[in-house]
Design an enzyme around this catalytic site. Structure first.
Site, PDB file in Angstrom:
ATOM      1  N   GLU A 154       0.709  -1.162   0.105  1.00 22.05           N
ATOM      2  CA  GLU A 154      -0.108   0.030  -0.156  1.00 22.05           C
ATOM      3  C   GLU A 154       0.963   1.099   0.056  1.00 22.05           C
ATOM      4  OE1 GLU A 154      -2.943  -0.013   3.116  1.00 22.05           O
ATOM      5  OE2 GLU A 154      -3.908  -1.962   2.266  1.00 22.05           O
ATOM      6  N   GLU A 340      -5.268  -8.632   0.855  1.00 20.76           N
ATOM      7  CA  GLU A 340      -6.028  -8.329   2.107  1.00 20.76           C
ATOM      8  C   GLU A 340      -7.405  -8.084   1.929  1.00 20.76           C
ATOM      9  OE1 GLU A 340      -4.463  -5.013   4.584  1.00 20.76           O
ATOM     10  OE2 GLU A 340      -2.382  -5.703   4.299  1.00 20.76           O
TER      11      GLU A 340
HETATM   12  C1  FCB Z   1      -4.499  -2.003   5.611  1.00 22.33           C
HETATM   13  C2  FCB Z   1      -3.107  -2.406   5.967  1.00 22.33           C
HETATM   14  C3  FCB Z   1      -2.993  -3.396   7.248  1.00 22.33           C
HETATM   15  C4  FCB Z   1      -4.256  -3.099   8.159  1.00 22.33           C
HETATM   16  C5  FCB Z   1      -5.468  -3.156   7.380  1.00 22.33           C
HETATM   17  C6  FCB Z   1      -6.625  -3.112   8.343  1.00 22.33           C
HETATM   18  O1  FCB Z   1      -4.283  -0.841   4.903  1.00 22.33           O
HETATM   19  O2  FCB Z   1      -2.339  -2.865   5.000  1.00 22.33           O
HETATM   20  O3  FCB Z   1      -1.674  -3.282   7.958  1.00 22.33           O
HETATM   21  O4  FCB Z   1      -3.867  -2.164   8.783  1.00 22.33           O
HETATM   22  O5  FCB Z   1      -5.453  -2.173   6.589  1.00 22.33           O
END
Ligand code: FCB
Length: 435
Positions: A154, A340
């Site tokens: 990210e 994620e």
């Molecule tokens: C993302 C991050 C991770 C966690 C999630 C909820 O932005 O990569 O580390 O904080 O959100």
């Protein structure tokens, strides 16, 4: 049954600073998150990652936990501050492989050595060069066993939350610094990708947080540019978007940015997608905009409609289908993995010692179905990582937001798999969901 393709991989994700603790052990040097979390007012209730889930000491048990869930793959991050002694990751990777769990290593999940921040951090071009060297060193140590590498997690967050709004480390609040950091992060990704490739890495990826943007056409195009295209286009199309170059030029000298694009646009093997929610934006002369999107005064970021998670993020599974289809359409030829997706809820251990979390089960069920719908429509999606394996240090929110499949009692470090963990185990075992 809704069945996923053969060979589809199911996993869970974590990040070093959020779970490891042991911040002064094994030769680890301070990171920007140590400094930031120890700064009064930066993190809720003054919480820090000093101990976190104590995973550094408990990794062997945690790998057993992963095996008991039937995880096929595990996405973790390597702490750059541990570069002087990477033996912890050696042991972790060996333990994973013994249990048949494929390790996927992210090289940067936000814990920059403080020493590099003192020299400018991501606003300094040299950090990108150092990142490539660090990537090589980690590959040299783990490359015989780790086949899939992710350079950055990210970069939008690193740049615009770290250097723009200052809500994350290093806590800088300067739009020009944010755009410069974004460029150097992309450059670091490109340089590390070439370095890993020449060292023989099998699969190299980048993980972006991406989000469909809805609402009025003009502000939606701008916010989509800042959130999505600014990162996707230089990597996958070999050019910064023309509108974004003009936009950035209001803040920084972009002439050198263009020259760097060939270094950034290295082929990647798979794109990691972190998806949590969508955004909706409207033109509104009275609106103050969003401090994580520089220059958006006059744009109103609409509040999400219910249901929302404990983060206040709208639950929008269809956004994942839309996003995966859009990536396939606009950036064809790059396989995808969801690196994620998950949700925070106010989970509690009940009197019988169980952690019922029906909302998380519903959240994941909806998103898995949304991913499957995208696959049915031709998306080449290879894997899915739930955020997160464990409840952990949720950055500026400290330990107040619980994203884990496994509950962590921070007083005792006791791990209790939530109901969603058992549910996920069944999904993995069946490689799908009941129709
Ligand atoms: C993302 C991050 C991770 C966690 C999630 C909820 O932005 O990569 O580390 O904080 O959100």
């Amino acid at each position: 049954m809704i069945t996923f393709p053969e060979g589809f991989l199911w996993g869970a994700a974590t990040a070093s600073y959020q779970i490891e603790g042991a911040v002064a052990e094994g030769g680890r040097e301070p990171s920007i998150w140590d400094t930031f979390s120890h700064t009064p007012g930066a993190v809720r209730d003054g919480q820090t990652g000093d101990v976190a889930c104590d995973h550094y000491h408990r990794f062997a048990d945690d790998v057993e936990l992963m095996a008991s869930l039937g995880l096929q793959t595990y996405r973790f991050s390597v702490a750059w501050p541990r570069l002087s002694d990477l033996s912890f990751y050696d042991r972790l990777v060996d333990a994973l492989l013994e249990r048949g769990i494929a390790p996927v290593a992210t090289l940067y999940h936000w814990d920059l050595p403080q020493r590099l921040q003192d020299a400018g951090g991501w606003t300094s071009r040299d950090t990108a060069l150092q990142f490539a060297e660090y990537a090589l060193a980690v590959h040299e140590r783990l490359g015989d066993r780790v086949h899939t590498w992710t350079t950055l997690n990210e970069p939008w967050v690193s740049a615009f939350v770290g250097y723009g709004s200052g809500r994350h480390a290093p806590g800088v609040t300067d739009p020009a610094a944010a755009f410069t950091a974004a460029h150097h992060l992309l450059l670091g990704h490109g340089l590390a990708t070439s370095a890993l490739r020449s060292a023989g890495a099998q699969s190299v990826s980048l993980t972006l947080n991406l989000s469909p943007i809805h609402g009025d056409a003009e502000p939606a195009r701008l916010v989509d540019g800042l959130a999505n295209r600014l990162f996707l286009d230089p990597v996958l199309k070999g050019a910064y978007p023309a509108d974004m170059l003009d936009y950035m030029a209001k803040y920084v000298d972009v002439s050198g940015f263009v020259d760097d694009v060939p270094l950034i646009a290295q082929p990647i093997d798979v794109l990691g997608v972190n998806y949590y929610t969508t955004n909706t934006v409207y033109t509104d002369p009275d609106a103050r905009g969003h401090r994580e999107y520089p220059g958006t005064e006059g744009i109103r970021f609409a509040a999400p409609t219910a249901p929302v998670t404990e983060m206040g993020w709208g639950v929008v599974p269809s956004g994942l289908t839309d996003l995966l289809l859009r990536l396939t359409r606009d950036y064809p030829g790059t396989p995808l993995m969801v690196t994620e997706n998950g949700a925070a809820y106010d989970d509690k251990v009940d009197a019988s010692g169980q952690v019922p979390d029906p909302e998380r089960i519903a959240f994941l069920d909806g998103h898995f179905r949304a991913a499957h719908a995208a696959i049915e429509q031709g998306v080449d999606l290879r894997a899915y990582y739930v955020w997160s394996l464990l409840d952990n240090f949720e950055w500026a929110h400290g330990y107040h937001k619980r994203f884990g499949l496994v509950h962590v009692d921070y007083d005792t470090q006791r791990r209790t798999p939530k109901a969603s963990a058992g549910w996920y185990r069944d999904v993995i075992a069946r490689n799908g969901l009941p129709d």
